[in-house]
Write a protein that holds these residues in place. Structure first.
Motif, PDB file in Angstrom:
ATOM      1  N   ASN A  76      51.744  43.989  51.063  1.00  0.00           N
ATOM      2  CA  ASN A  76      50.470  44.124  50.360  1.00  0.00           C
ATOM      3  C   ASN A  76      49.962  42.775  49.868  1.00  0.00           C
ATOM      4  O   ASN A  76      48.759  42.501  49.923  1.00  0.00           O
ATOM      5  CB  ASN A  76      50.610  45.098  49.195  1.00  0.00           C
ATOM      6  N   LEU A  77      50.851  41.917  49.390  1.00  0.00           N
ATOM      7  CA  LEU A  77      50.434  40.579  48.956  1.00  0.00           C
ATOM      8  C   LEU A  77      49.805  39.823  50.120  1.00  0.00           C
ATOM      9  O   LEU A  77      48.768  39.147  49.961  1.00  0.00           O
ATOM     10  CB  LEU A  77      51.623  39.792  48.403  1.00  0.00           C
ATOM     11  N   GLN A  78      50.418  39.924  51.288  1.00  0.00           N
ATOM     12  CA  GLN A  78      49.885  39.246  52.471  1.00  0.00           C
ATOM     13  C   GLN A  78      48.512  39.808  52.848  1.00  0.00           C
ATOM     14  O   GLN A  78      47.604  39.071  53.235  1.00  0.00           O
ATOM     15  CB  GLN A  78      50.876  39.395  53.631  1.00  0.00           C
ATOM     16  N   LYS A  79      48.351  41.114  52.699  1.00  0.00           N
ATOM     17  CA  LYS A  79      47.062  41.747  52.989  1.00  0.00           C
ATOM     18  C   LYS A  79      45.992  41.268  52.010  1.00  0.00           C
ATOM     19  O   LYS A  79      44.869  40.952  52.409  1.00  0.00           O
ATOM     20  CB  LYS A  79      47.197  43.267  52.914  1.00  0.00           C
ATOM     21  N   TYR A  80      46.352  41.177  50.720  1.00  0.00           N
ATOM     22  CA  TYR A  80      45.388  40.701  49.723  1.00  0.00           C
ATOM     23  C   TYR A  80      44.973  39.255  50.009  1.00  0.00           C
ATOM     24  O   TYR A  80      43.815  38.879  49.831  1.00  0.00           O
ATOM     25  CB  TYR A  80      45.986  40.791  48.308  1.00  0.00           C
ATOM     26  N   LEU A  81      45.937  38.457  50.464  1.00  0.00           N
ATOM     27  CA  LEU A  81      45.647  37.066  50.795  1.00  0.00           C
ATOM     28  C   LEU A  81      44.694  36.992  51.993  1.00  0.00           C
ATOM     29  O   LEU A  81      43.700  36.246  51.964  1.00  0.00           O
ATOM     30  CB  LEU A  81      46.945  36.318  51.097  1.00  0.00           C
ATOM     31  N   GLU A  82      44.990  37.754  53.020  1.00  0.00           N
ATOM     32  CA  GLU A  82      44.154  37.745  54.221  1.00  0.00           C
ATOM     33  C   GLU A  82      42.734  38.241  53.937  1.00  0.00           C
ATOM     34  O   GLU A  82      41.766  37.759  54.529  1.00  0.00           O
ATOM     35  CB  GLU A  82      44.801  38.623  55.301  1.00  0.00           C
ATOM     36  N   ASN A  83      42.617  39.192  52.993  1.00  0.00           N
ATOM     37  CA  ASN A  83      41.300  39.748  52.650  1.00  0.00           C
ATOM     38  C   ASN A  83      40.543  38.911  51.628  1.00  0.00           C
ATOM     39  O   ASN A  83      39.418  39.263  51.252  1.00  0.00           O
ATOM     40  CB  ASN A  83      41.453  41.171  52.120  1.00  0.00           C
ATOM     41  N   GLY A  84      41.164  37.823  51.167  1.00  0.00           N
ATOM     42  CA  GLY A  84      40.516  36.974  50.183  1.00  0.00           C
ATOM     43  C   GLY A  84      40.536  37.524  48.776  1.00  0.00           C
ATOM     44  O   GLY A  84      39.803  37.042  47.902  1.00  0.00           O
ATOM     45  N   GLU A  85      41.384  38.514  48.525  1.00  0.00           N
ATOM     46  CA  GLU A  85      41.465  39.100  47.183  1.00  0.00           C
ATOM     47  C   GLU A  85      42.326  38.264  46.245  1.00  0.00           C
ATOM     48  O   GLU A  85      42.201  38.376  45.017  1.00  0.00           O
ATOM     49  CB  GLU A  85      42.007  40.530  47.272  1.00  0.00           C
ATOM     50  N   ILE A  86      43.223  37.472  46.795  1.00  0.00           N
ATOM     51  CA  ILE A  86      43.999  36.514  46.022  1.00  0.00           C
ATOM     52  C   ILE A  86      44.017  35.191  46.778  1.00  0.00           C
ATOM     53  O   ILE A  86      43.820  35.147  47.994  1.00  0.00           O
ATOM     54  CB  ILE A  86      45.461  36.984  45.762  1.00  0.00           C
ATOM     55  N   THR A  87      44.235  34.107  46.040  1.00  0.00           N
ATOM     56  CA  THR A  87      44.307  32.790  46.664  1.00  0.00           C
ATOM     57  C   THR A  87      45.722  32.522  47.163  1.00  0.00           C
ATOM     58  O   THR A  87      46.669  33.252  46.818  1.00  0.00           O
ATOM     59  CB  THR A  87      43.920  31.700  45.660  1.00  0.00           C
ATOM     60  N   GLN A  88      45.879  31.452  47.937  1.00  0.00           N
ATOM     61  CA  GLN A  88      47.209  31.062  48.400  1.00  0.00           C
ATOM     62  C   GLN A  88      48.107  30.753  47.208  1.00  0.00           C
ATOM     63  O   GLN A  88      49.296  31.113  47.195  1.00  0.00           O
ATOM     64  CB  GLN A  88      47.112  29.838  49.309  1.00  0.00           C
ATOM     65  N   GLU A  89      47.544  30.108  46.199  1.00  0.00           N
ATOM     66  CA  GLU A  89      48.318  29.777  44.999  1.00  0.00           C
ATOM     67  C   GLU A  89      48.774  31.053  44.281  1.00  0.00           C
ATOM     68  O   GLU A  89      49.926  31.148  43.836  1.00  0.00           O
ATOM     69  CB  GLU A  89      47.479  28.922  44.044  1.00  0.00           C
ATOM     70  N   GLN A  90      47.888  32.029  44.165  1.00  0.00           N
ATOM     71  CA  GLN A  90      48.261  33.292  43.534  1.00  0.00           C
ATOM     72  C   GLN A  90      49.317  34.026  44.363  1.00  0.00           C
ATOM     73  O   GLN A  90      50.259  34.606  43.800  1.00  0.00           O
ATOM     74  CB  GLN A  90      47.021  34.173  43.359  1.00  0.00           C
TER      75      GLN A  90
ATOM     76  N   GLU B  18      51.615  32.699  46.320  1.00  0.00           N
ATOM     77  CA  GLU B  18      52.909  32.040  46.141  1.00  0.00           C
ATOM     78  C   GLU B  18      53.494  32.341  44.768  1.00  0.00           C
ATOM     79  O   GLU B  18      54.703  32.546  44.623  1.00  0.00           O
ATOM     80  CB  GLU B  18      52.763  30.532  46.330  1.00  0.00           C
ATOM     81  N   SER B  19      52.635  32.368  43.746  1.00  0.00           N
ATOM     82  CA  SER B  19      53.093  32.643  42.387  1.00  0.00           C
ATOM     83  C   SER B  19      53.619  34.067  42.257  1.00  0.00           C
ATOM     84  O   SER B  19      54.690  34.302  41.681  1.00  0.00           O
ATOM     85  CB  SER B  19      51.949  32.414  41.397  1.00  0.00           C
ATOM     86  N   MET B  20      52.881  35.036  42.776  1.00  0.00           N
ATOM     87  CA  MET B  20      53.294  36.437  42.698  1.00  0.00           C
ATOM     88  C   MET B  20      54.568  36.677  43.497  1.00  0.00           C
ATOM     89  O   MET B  20      55.447  37.431  43.059  1.00  0.00           O
ATOM     90  CB  MET B  20      52.155  37.336  43.182  1.00  0.00           C
ATOM     91  N   LYS B  21      54.680  36.032  44.622  1.00  0.00           N
ATOM     92  CA  LYS B  21      55.887  36.161  45.438  1.00  0.00           C
ATOM     93  C   LYS B  21      57.093  35.549  44.729  1.00  0.00           C
ATOM     94  O   LYS B  21      58.189  36.130  44.726  1.00  0.00           O
ATOM     95  CB  LYS B  21      55.667  35.473  46.792  1.00  0.00           C
ATOM     96  N   ALA B  22      56.882  34.403  44.096  1.00  0.00           N
ATOM     97  CA  ALA B  22      57.983  33.709  43.426  1.00  0.00           C
ATOM     98  C   ALA B  22      58.489  34.496  42.204  1.00  0.00           C
ATOM     99  O   ALA B  22      59.679  34.432  41.862  1.00  0.00           O
ATOM    100  CB  ALA B  22      57.537  32.317  42.993  1.00  0.00           C
ATOM    101  N   ARG B  23      57.590  35.227  41.551  1.00  0.00           N
ATOM    102  CA  ARG B  23      57.977  35.965  40.355  1.00  0.00           C
ATOM    103  C   ARG B  23      58.720  37.254  40.677  1.00  0.00           C
ATOM    104  O   ARG B  23      59.377  37.833  39.813  1.00  0.00           O
ATOM    105  CB  ARG B  23      56.743  36.302  39.505  1.00  0.00           C
ATOM    106  N   ALA B  24      58.627  37.718  41.920  1.00  0.00           N
ATOM    107  CA  ALA B  24      59.298  38.954  42.313  1.00  0.00           C
ATOM    108  C   ALA B  24      60.783  38.699  42.574  1.00  0.00           C
ATOM    109  O   ALA B  24      61.155  37.683  43.160  1.00  0.00           O
ATOM    110  CB  ALA B  24      58.639  39.542  43.553  1.00  0.00           C
ATOM    111  N   LYS B  25      61.602  39.631  42.127  1.00  0.00           N
ATOM    112  CA  LYS B  25      63.043  39.511  42.296  1.00  0.00           C
ATOM    113  C   LYS B  25      63.446  39.951  43.704  1.00  0.00           C
ATOM    114  O   LYS B  25      62.984  40.983  44.212  1.00  0.00           O
ATOM    115  CB  LYS B  25      63.783  40.381  41.270  1.00  0.00           C
ATOM    116  N   VAL B  26      64.310  39.191  44.336  1.00  0.00           N
ATOM    117  CA  VAL B  26      64.793  39.508  45.669  1.00  0.00           C
ATOM    118  C   VAL B  26      65.756  40.705  45.580  1.00  0.00           C
ATOM    119  O   VAL B  26      66.635  40.748  44.721  1.00  0.00           O
ATOM    120  CB  VAL B  26      65.507  38.308  46.316  1.00  0.00           C
ATOM    121  N   VAL B  27      65.566  41.680  46.463  1.00  0.00           N
ATOM    122  CA  VAL B  27      66.452  42.856  46.464  1.00  0.00           C
ATOM    123  C   VAL B  27      67.145  42.970  47.824  1.00  0.00           C
ATOM    124  O   VAL B  27      66.734  42.387  48.798  1.00  0.00           O
ATOM    125  CB  VAL B  27      65.661  44.156  46.165  1.00  0.00           C
TER     126      VAL B  27
END
Length: 255
Positions: free
Chosen positions: A230-244, A246-255
């Motif tokens: 979903n993050l990748q989809k939001y990025l592709e659709n211009g709903e979030i920036t590349q910086e956002q 990377e930040s949202m991905k970095a804050r997520a815990k790896v499972v």
């Protein structure tokens, strides 16, 4: 004194656990909980529903009785939730009720207005199409009537008046008073023990945010396949920036 801060062994749990003393606030089956979501939120993706776990929890009510309720969260977070409620009881932290939000027809304001604590709620962030972390089961709200959302009031121009004091916006009948038992806070010296407990487990507290305060809210995003997709989809659709992204991905815990 807490014997084991991150396990199930706690001192000072004040109430005998018998069927006669426990007040049942919610007793859904997992199937009932999921079917209610399908009915109220048919747009919720099946892969999200499959990742959820219905956790039975016990807690001290404001009436002094032991209550049992249920909360829906991502299955990877269920141990955190179980330990949280054990800890809350060990320090006599009262909780009004813990009932899946589907019992409130998935109406967040209605659930909050009666001080109900909850987890999963499939919805988007206000004024956006991005799924809230509640929509993955990555967030919980505790005693929302006592721990409301506070925001800066709006000027006639529509801009925030950051020179003014923040005011309660959600729930509308909320009231934030740190002297009230069941309220979460950070004073000059330390965090409330419940806040500190979750922070030590990697959860972020909305009471630490600066542009607004969400005192009821705790979140722990996980880098699941559906969340990353979903993050990748939001990025592709211009709903979030590349910086956002990377930040949202970095804050997520790896499972």
């Amino acid at each position: 004194m807490i014997k084991k801060i991150f396990g199930e062994n706690f001192d000072n749990i004040p109430i005998n656990e018998t069927e006669e003393t426990i007040k049942i606030d919610s007793a859904l089956s997992k199937l009932e909980a999921i079917e209610a979501i399908k009915k109220n939120k048919p747009e919720c993706p099946p892969e999200i529903l499959e990742s959820l776990e219905l956790v039975n929890v016990k807690y001290l009510g404001f009436d002094g009785s032991l209550h049992e309720g249920q909360i829906l969260v991502h299955h990877e977070l269920q141990n955190d939730i179980i330990d949280l409620f054990h800890f809350a009881r060990s320090i006599n932290f009262p909780i009004e009720s813990v009932i899946p939000i589907s019992k409130f027809d998935d109406e967040d304001e209605l659930s909050m207005s009666v001080n109900n604590s909850s987890g999963f709620n499939f919805r988007t962030i206000i004024n956006q199409t991005i799924i809230s972390l509640h929509g993955y089961g990555f967030a919980i709200d505790l005693n929302p009537l006592l721990n409301p959302v506070l925001e800066y009031p709006k000027l006639e121009s529509g801009e925030e008046d950051i020179a003014a004091e923040m005011v309660v916006t959600q729930p509308k009948n909320g009231n934030y008073d740190v002297s009230q038992n069941g309220t979460l806070y950070k004073n000059e010296e330390e965090y409330h023990p419940v806040v500190k407990f979750l922070q030590d487990r990697g959860w972020v507290w909305g009471g630490d945010w600066t542009s607004f305060k969400d005192y009821q809210h705790f979140q722990k995003p996980l880098l699941t396949e559906v969340y990353l997709s979903n993050l990748q989809k939001y990025l592709e659709n211009g709903e979030i920036t590349q910086e956002q992204f990377e930040s949202m991905k970095a804050r997520a815990k790896v499972v």
